[in-house]
Design an enzyme around this catalytic site. Sequence first.
Site, PDB file in Angstrom:
ATOM      1  N   THR A 209     -46.463 -57.896   5.828  1.00 47.57           N
ATOM      2  CA  THR A 209     -45.753 -59.545   5.318  1.00 47.57           C
ATOM      3  C   THR A 209     -46.372 -60.240   6.523  1.00 47.57           C
ATOM      4  O   THR A 209     -46.692 -59.601   8.201  1.00 47.57           O
ATOM      5  CB  THR A 209     -44.759 -59.377   5.326  1.00 47.57           C
ATOM      6  OG1 THR A 209     -44.082 -58.774   4.212  1.00 47.57           O
ATOM      7  CG2 THR A 209     -44.154 -60.592   5.648  1.00 47.57           C
ATOM      8  N   ARG A 237     -38.066 -57.675  -8.574  1.00 53.01           N
ATOM      9  CA  ARG A 237     -37.648 -57.546  -7.006  1.00 53.01           C
ATOM     10  C   ARG A 237     -38.236 -58.725  -5.831  1.00 53.01           C
ATOM     11  O   ARG A 237     -39.576 -58.775  -6.657  1.00 53.01           O
ATOM     12  CB  ARG A 237     -37.872 -56.182  -6.095  1.00 53.01           C
ATOM     13  CG  ARG A 237     -36.659 -56.012  -4.943  1.00 53.01           C
ATOM     14  CD  ARG A 237     -38.175 -56.400  -4.300  1.00 53.01           C
ATOM     15  NE  ARG A 237     -38.177 -55.463  -3.263  1.00 53.01           N
ATOM     16  CZ  ARG A 237     -38.661 -56.009  -0.979  1.00 53.01           C
ATOM     17  NH1 ARG A 237     -38.944 -56.981  -1.708  1.00 53.01           N
ATOM     18  NH2 ARG A 237     -37.773 -55.995  -0.238  1.00 53.01           N
ATOM     19  N   THR A 260     -39.807 -59.518   9.584  1.00 53.27           N
ATOM     20  CA  THR A 260     -40.896 -58.503   8.303  1.00 53.27           C
ATOM     21  C   THR A 260     -39.418 -57.513   8.104  1.00 53.27           C
ATOM     22  O   THR A 260     -39.534 -56.769   9.509  1.00 53.27           O
ATOM     23  CB  THR A 260     -42.398 -58.597   8.898  1.00 53.27           C
ATOM     24  OG1 THR A 260     -41.766 -57.485   8.750  1.00 53.27           O
ATOM     25  CG2 THR A 260     -42.014 -58.216  10.104  1.00 53.27           C
ATOM     26  N   GLY A 261     -40.221 -57.059   7.542  1.00 52.92           N
ATOM     27  CA  GLY A 261     -38.953 -55.348   7.015  1.00 52.92           C
ATOM     28  C   GLY A 261     -38.517 -55.210   5.487  1.00 52.92           C
ATOM     29  O   GLY A 261     -38.798 -55.938   4.581  1.00 52.92           O
TER      30      GLY A 261
HETATM   31  N1  ASP Z   1     -39.736 -58.188   4.263  1.00 53.00           N
HETATM   32  C1  ASP Z   1     -40.876 -58.505   3.081  1.00 53.00           C
HETATM   33  C2  ASP Z   1     -40.074 -57.832   1.953  1.00 53.00           C
HETATM   34  O1  ASP Z   1     -38.993 -57.310   1.948  1.00 53.00           O
HETATM   35  C3  ASP Z   1     -41.478 -56.567   3.236  1.00 53.00           C
HETATM   36  C4  ASP Z   1     -42.163 -56.782   4.701  1.00 53.00           C
HETATM   37  O2  ASP Z   1     -41.690 -57.986   5.267  1.00 53.00           O
HETATM   38  O3  ASP Z   1     -43.729 -56.021   4.937  1.00 53.00           O
HETATM   39  O4  ASP Z   1     -40.562 -58.062   0.536  1.00 53.00           O
END
Ligand code: ASP
Length: 341
Positions: A209, A237, A260-261
């Site tokens: 992300t 989702r 991010t996460g």
């Molecule tokens: N936070 C993003 C999500 O859950 C994914 C990511 O940060 O890589 O959609």
Amino acid sequence: MILSKLLLIVVSIGFTLQFAVAQQQTYVMAIHGGAGTILKKNMTDSLEAAYKDGLKQALLAGHRVLQQEGGNSLDAVEAAVKVLEENPLFNAGKGAVFTHDGKNELDAAIMDGKTLSAGAVAGITNVKSPIEAARAVMQHSPHVMMVGAGAEQFAKEQGLEIVDPSYFYTKERWQGLQKARALDSLATQLDHDEQSSIPEVYKDYKYGTVGAVAVDRAGNLAAATSTGGMTNKRYGRVGDAPITGAGNYADNKTVAVSCTGWGEFFIRSVAAYDVAARMQYGGLSIAAAATAVIKKIGDLGGDGGLIAINQNGEVAMPFNTAGMYRGTIKADGTVDIQIYK
Ligand code: ASP
């Protein structure tokens, strides 16, 4: 006597004003390209160099905006995120991860710390730059968030570039989906006890992300975040990235944040806003507030990281994963890029 006192007051006011103006002229940007199990041992030199170059190009794009007289943080974060959306290495725009059904459904959000205006899109499949779509929602509609076909229609009406969904395809992400599908079917074959360890695999379902936060010469903060979400996601989702306050937030009073996460944990923690709240109501420093939020995510069982910036140009970039693609650029053009812990 009175005259000389007056003169002293005028001179000292002048100095104070000059100092204040000099202080306001700090402009800084921080970006991330996702957090996850990013280990040096799994990285080739050329891939690492490609990631670093991608981050650098994004930082330079933002800096070019901030450098200009009147260059503002909103334009800067949008410009930086656009560069990362176009880079197939990152999970946003081209190179986004695939849903269970083999599609790319993109989410993005942007926020203006001066006015608290915000815009977001979720689940869009044919707008080349999701962050541009989020900005259009913020500036050219009375709404904050649009999803799916409606958001796509709005983007088209706004004259944004529409692409065939195949534009977002990359071989690496397609293979990632096949791996995730295989793990999923393995999970359903396992008995109940063994299944309890399965959520661990979801940690590797998201990478890359992208996000940017910045403070400009006028002291205005902005944040932007764009993502393809998590590999193998189903049922429409939506993660934290397009949810204002969860994955993205900016308020001149406190901080601009991009997360991010593992999105579900960032939504449940209202993570980005929580950084601002801890600063505003708890009096915490930006570093302490940002670290506390990532610790809370970890305590809940989630993982990830965030980038945060305040009006003084102080930056915090905590994460609880092995790595997070991240970087900063200061007013003098100094670039700092890091990947691992
Ligand atoms: N936070 C993003 C999500 O859950 C994914 C990511 O940060 O890589 O959609």
